[in-house]
Design a protein around this motif. Sequence first.
Motif, PDB file in Angstrom:
ATOM      1  N   LYS A   1     -27.271   3.769  44.357  1.00  0.00           N
ATOM      2  CA  LYS A   1     -28.618   4.098  43.874  1.00  0.00           C
ATOM      3  C   LYS A   1     -28.558   5.307  42.947  1.00  0.00           C
ATOM      4  O   LYS A   1     -29.158   5.313  41.858  1.00  0.00           O
ATOM      5  N   LEU A   2     -27.814   6.341  43.368  1.00  0.00           N
ATOM      6  CA  LEU A   2     -27.673   7.529  42.533  1.00  0.00           C
ATOM      7  C   LEU A   2     -26.956   7.211  41.218  1.00  0.00           C
ATOM      8  O   LEU A   2     -27.320   7.701  40.151  1.00  0.00           O
ATOM      9  N   LYS A   3     -25.959   6.376  41.317  1.00  0.00           N
ATOM     10  CA  LYS A   3     -25.199   5.998  40.125  1.00  0.00           C
ATOM     11  C   LYS A   3     -26.095   5.254  39.129  1.00  0.00           C
ATOM     12  O   LYS A   3     -26.070   5.521  37.924  1.00  0.00           O
ATOM     13  N   GLN A   4     -26.897   4.328  39.650  1.00  0.00           N
ATOM     14  CA  GLN A   4     -27.823   3.587  38.784  1.00  0.00           C
ATOM     15  C   GLN A   4     -28.844   4.537  38.150  1.00  0.00           C
ATOM     16  O   GLN A   4     -29.180   4.418  36.968  1.00  0.00           O
ATOM     17  N   LYS A   5     -29.291   5.486  38.942  1.00  0.00           N
ATOM     18  CA  LYS A   5     -30.251   6.453  38.435  1.00  0.00           C
ATOM     19  C   LYS A   5     -29.627   7.280  37.320  1.00  0.00           C
ATOM     20  O   LYS A   5     -30.253   7.523  36.271  1.00  0.00           O
ATOM     21  N   MET A   6     -28.358   7.681  37.525  1.00  0.00           N
ATOM     22  CA  MET A   6     -27.661   8.469  36.515  1.00  0.00           C
ATOM     23  C   MET A   6     -27.415   7.652  35.249  1.00  0.00           C
ATOM     24  O   MET A   6     -27.574   8.151  34.137  1.00  0.00           O
ATOM     25  N   LEU A   7     -27.038   6.397  35.412  1.00  0.00           N
ATOM     26  CA  LEU A   7     -26.826   5.534  34.247  1.00  0.00           C
ATOM     27  C   LEU A   7     -28.127   5.335  33.471  1.00  0.00           C
ATOM     28  O   LEU A   7     -28.140   5.325  32.240  1.00  0.00           O
ATOM     29  N   ALA A   8     -29.207   5.178  34.204  1.00  0.00           N
ATOM     30  CA  ALA A   8     -30.518   5.026  33.544  1.00  0.00           C
ATOM     31  C   ALA A   8     -30.881   6.287  32.775  1.00  0.00           C
ATOM     32  O   ALA A   8     -31.355   6.219  31.623  1.00  0.00           O
ATOM     33  N   LYS A   9     -30.640   7.443  33.359  1.00  0.00           N
ATOM     34  CA  LYS A   9     -30.934   8.697  32.667  1.00  0.00           C
ATOM     35  C   LYS A   9     -30.044   8.873  31.444  1.00  0.00           C
ATOM     36  O   LYS A   9     -30.490   9.337  30.395  1.00  0.00           O
ATOM     37  N   LYS A  10     -28.772   8.472  31.614  1.00  0.00           N
ATOM     38  CA  LYS A  10     -27.831   8.590  30.501  1.00  0.00           C
ATOM     39  C   LYS A  10     -28.259   7.688  29.347  1.00  0.00           C
ATOM     40  O   LYS A  10     -28.242   8.099  28.171  1.00  0.00           O
ATOM     41  N   ALA A  11     -28.664   6.478  29.669  1.00  0.00           N
ATOM     42  CA  ALA A  11     -29.131   5.558  28.641  1.00  0.00           C
ATOM     43  C   ALA A  11     -30.389   6.105  27.974  1.00  0.00           C
ATOM     44  O   ALA A  11     -30.572   6.016  26.747  1.00  0.00           O
ATOM     45  N   LYS A  12     -31.237   6.689  28.774  1.00  0.00           N
ATOM     46  CA  LYS A  12     -32.460   7.279  28.247  1.00  0.00           C
ATOM     47  C   LYS A  12     -32.119   8.441  27.323  1.00  0.00           C
ATOM     48  O   LYS A  12     -32.715   8.600  26.253  1.00  0.00           O
ATOM     49  N   MET A  13     -31.145   9.230  27.716  1.00  0.00           N
ATOM     50  CA  MET A  13     -30.729  10.375  26.919  1.00  0.00           C
ATOM     51  C   MET A  13     -30.135   9.930  25.588  1.00  0.00           C
ATOM     52  O   MET A  13     -30.418  10.534  24.545  1.00  0.00           O
ATOM     53  N   GLU A  14     -29.312   8.894  25.633  1.00  0.00           N
ATOM     54  CA  GLU A  14     -28.712   8.388  24.387  1.00  0.00           C
ATOM     55  C   GLU A  14     -29.788   7.848  23.448  1.00  0.00           C
ATOM     56  O   GLU A  14     -29.744   8.072  22.244  1.00  0.00           O
ATOM     57  N   SER A  15     -30.742   7.144  24.013  1.00  0.00           N
ATOM     58  CA  SER A  15     -31.830   6.635  23.168  1.00  0.00           C
ATOM     59  C   SER A  15     -32.661   7.787  22.603  1.00  0.00           C
ATOM     60  O   SER A  15     -33.128   7.745  21.466  1.00  0.00           O
ATOM     61  N   GLN A  16     -32.814   8.836  23.377  1.00  0.00           N
ATOM     62  CA  GLN A  16     -33.556  10.004  22.895  1.00  0.00           C
ATOM     63  C   GLN A  16     -32.758  10.766  21.846  1.00  0.00           C
ATOM     64  O   GLN A  16     -33.318  11.329  20.919  1.00  0.00           O
TER      65      GLN A  16
END
Length: 177
Positions: free
Chosen positions: A129-144
């Motif tokens: 769950k934490l890993k998925q959350k981190m990947l989602a944040k990372k993807a969000k950061m890259e898009s930002q």
Amino acid sequence: MAVDKKDTRSGKAPKKESQPLIIAKTPAEKQRLKLERLMARELALSWSLPLLSDREPRSPRRRGSSSAGAGSGEFHVYRHLRRREYQRQDFLERISEKQKLDEKYIEKVNENQKAAEERTAKRRKKREKLKQKMLAKKAKMESQKEAGSEEKSSSSASEAEEREDDAEVPSFIMGKR
């Protein structure tokens, strides 16, 4: 007509009537019968007497009273038998107790394994769950970042968020040591 000791035709002694076969019922009787036959044969050979096989062997006299009472030597035999029986029963009881303890131990080990598997599964789920959350944040950061090249102020805010997120997530999840 009386027959002489020797039959006139064959020159042999007449056959005696066969005695009933005596069967020994105990080893002591068997030994006594053998001994009597040997002694009778020995006497017949040494003294030239007729064999005593036509006599019935003597049987031990039975008392008219009950044989329930045992002699003083029988007590020790009884005592040894009783001791061995008690030892056998004690041995069987110890084996059954050991088997029960073994079964309890195996049951306890199985319970511990199940509990450990449940804890591991729960922790694995949490890590995923934490890993998925981190990947989602990372993807969000890259898009930002791609969109953020236009706005530098928003990127500094996202970097601050990333630092906060890194502080929250343990290092072993991120692959750092």
